[in-house]
Write an enzyme that holds these catalytic residues in place. Structure first.
Site, PDB file in Angstrom:
ATOM      1  N   ASP A  90      41.336  27.304   5.125  1.00 16.51           N
ATOM      2  CA  ASP A  90      41.242  28.293   4.049  1.00 16.51           C
ATOM      3  C   ASP A  90      42.564  29.042   3.898  1.00 16.51           C
ATOM      4  O   ASP A  90      43.136  29.472   4.909  1.00 16.51           O
ATOM      5  CB  ASP A  90      40.196  29.357   4.442  1.00 16.51           C
ATOM      6  CG  ASP A  90      38.978  29.334   3.565  1.00 16.51           C
ATOM      7  OD1 ASP A  90      39.022  28.750   2.466  1.00 16.51           O
ATOM      8  OD2 ASP A  90      37.960  29.913   3.993  1.00 16.51           O
ATOM      9  N   LYS A 119      41.954  25.179   1.272  1.00 13.07           N
ATOM     10  CA  LYS A 119      40.911  25.603   0.330  1.00 13.07           C
ATOM     11  C   LYS A 119      41.360  26.921  -0.291  1.00 13.07           C
ATOM     12  O   LYS A 119      41.879  27.787   0.411  1.00 13.07           O
ATOM     13  CB  LYS A 119      39.565  25.761   1.040  1.00 13.07           C
ATOM     14  CG  LYS A 119      38.471  26.291   0.114  1.00 13.07           C
ATOM     15  CD  LYS A 119      37.086  26.077   0.680  1.00 13.07           C
ATOM     16  CE  LYS A 119      36.638  27.053   1.724  1.00 13.07           C
ATOM     17  NZ  LYS A 119      36.643  28.472   1.277  1.00 13.07           N
ATOM     18  N   GLU A 121      39.935  30.063  -2.767  1.00  4.68           N
ATOM     19  CA  GLU A 121      38.772  30.693  -3.428  1.00  4.68           C
ATOM     20  C   GLU A 121      39.140  31.100  -4.851  1.00  4.68           C
ATOM     21  O   GLU A 121      40.252  31.566  -5.092  1.00  4.68           O
ATOM     22  CB  GLU A 121      38.361  31.965  -2.672  1.00  4.68           C
ATOM     23  CG  GLU A 121      37.570  31.695  -1.437  1.00  4.68           C
ATOM     24  CD  GLU A 121      37.015  32.975  -0.810  1.00  4.68           C
ATOM     25  OE1 GLU A 121      36.966  34.021  -1.478  1.00  4.68           O
ATOM     26  OE2 GLU A 121      36.632  32.901   0.368  1.00  4.68           O
ATOM     27  N   GLU A 188      29.262  28.099  -3.466  1.00  9.21           N
ATOM     28  CA  GLU A 188      28.609  28.998  -2.510  1.00  9.21           C
ATOM     29  C   GLU A 188      27.591  29.899  -3.199  1.00  9.21           C
ATOM     30  O   GLU A 188      27.917  30.624  -4.150  1.00  9.21           O
ATOM     31  CB  GLU A 188      29.654  29.863  -1.768  1.00  9.21           C
ATOM     32  CG  GLU A 188      28.988  30.793  -0.749  1.00  9.21           C
ATOM     33  CD  GLU A 188      29.911  31.365   0.306  1.00  9.21           C
ATOM     34  OE1 GLU A 188      31.088  30.997   0.355  1.00  9.21           O
ATOM     35  OE2 GLU A 188      29.417  32.196   1.105  1.00  9.21           O
TER      36      GLU A 188
HETATM   37  O1  KIV Z   1      35.152  30.814   5.133  1.00  9.42           O
HETATM   38  C1  KIV Z   1      34.222  29.991   5.170  1.00  9.42           C
HETATM   39  O2  KIV Z   1      33.602  29.741   6.212  1.00  9.42           O
HETATM   40  C2  KIV Z   1      33.864  29.327   3.932  1.00  9.42           C
HETATM   41  C3  KIV Z   1      32.607  28.508   3.922  1.00  9.42           C
HETATM   42  C4  KIV Z   1      31.426  29.388   3.981  1.00  9.42           C
HETATM   43  C5  KIV Z   1      32.559  27.583   2.769  1.00  9.42           C
HETATM   44  O3  KIV Z   1      34.546  29.456   2.965  1.00  9.42           O
END
Ligand code: KIV
Length: 272
Positions: A90, A119, A121, A188
């Protein structure tokens, strides 16, 4: 033997192929080497080092305090624990705020951890960041619906896509992220029917969390799945184990054993 023949780790091509074959994609979060190794051995295809690290491991109220250095340290450990799973990191709060910042964050992550993708958001507003990274050959997973980095703007953690305009906005965001080149999108806490429709409309796989059974794959926070929490888990997770209970019992027995052993008499201090 050629170098190519030795590479066994799953790639974005394998993930796409899985989705096309109709086989569901299993993704879980991990934050350390041991847990990542266990998930890898158990056949998880994608290990996500989520910025949920902030809540789950570091004890923060939100994911906002998580830094790029936090993510890099934990993603390196996760990568070293895995041999087959694709590892996704992330980009934490503020590190993908514009295309150039996102690019330098992603370059640092890929260079310093070994992971294969990041990833980001956000809905349509994240599309320019996705496009910038993809143009540099960096695979990006999108994330729409409940996006915890925007908790203060959203005003809490709740289900998304409950009315027609909200559902249409999610569908448009998913399309924009796909057009920008995302290889998959996390959905989500979205109304299941809306998540199913997005999954139908897209060519790339959707990975659901609390969004019903019809996504191309599913993801959960590992601690919620195995019951390893000191705070309550989200309502949509049904833990498959009570690891917290096992730990409390083992530690309780240890404490009792330590205390049951007769203590050596402390020497009287010499006087004078
Ligand atoms: O940070 C995280 O764990 C996430 C998942 C819940 C998809 O983004």
């Amino acid at each position: 033997m050629s170098v190519r023949a030795e590479i066994k780790r799953l790639t974005t091509r394998d993930i796409r192929a899985l989705a096309r074959s109709g086989e569901k994609i299993a993704m879980l979060t991990a934050y350390d080497h041991v847990m990542a190794g266990l998930l890898d051995q158990a056949g998880v295809e994608i290990v996500l080092v989520g910025d949920s690290l902030g809540n789950v491991v570091l004890g923060h109220e939100t994911t906002l305090p998580v830094t790029l250095d936090d993510m890099i340290r934990h993603t390196s450990a996760v990568y070293r624990g895995t041999t087959r799973a694709m590892v996704v990191c992330d980009l934490p709060f503020g590190t993908a705020k514009d295309p150039e910042t996102a690019l330098s964050s992603a370059i640092a992550v890929l260079q310093q951890t070994g992971c294969q993708a990041v990833k980001i958001e956000g809905g349509g507003a994240a599309a320019p960041m996705v496009a910038r990274l993809v143009a540099q050959g960096i695979p990006v997973m999108g994330h729409i619906g409940l996006t915890p980095q925007s908790v203060h703007q959203l005003g809490g953690y709740y289900r998304h896509g409950k009315d027609v305009p909200a559902a249409q906005e999610l569908i448009a965001a998913a399309r924009e992220l796909q057009d920008a080149g995302a290889f998959a999108i996390v959905l989500e806490f979205i109304v299941p029917e809306v998540a199913a429709e997005i999954t139908q409309l897209l060519d790339i796989p959707t990975i659901g969390i609390g969004s019903g059974p019809d996504c191309a794959g599913q993801v959960l926070v590992i601690n919620d799945l195995i019951g390893l929490n000191v705070r309550p888990a989200p309502g949509f997770t049904k833990p498959k184990a009570d690891v917290a209970g096992i730990i409390r019992k083992a530690v309780g027995e240890y404490v009792a054993e330590v205390k049951a052993h007769p203590a050596a008499k402390a020497k009287e201090p010499a006087v004078g």
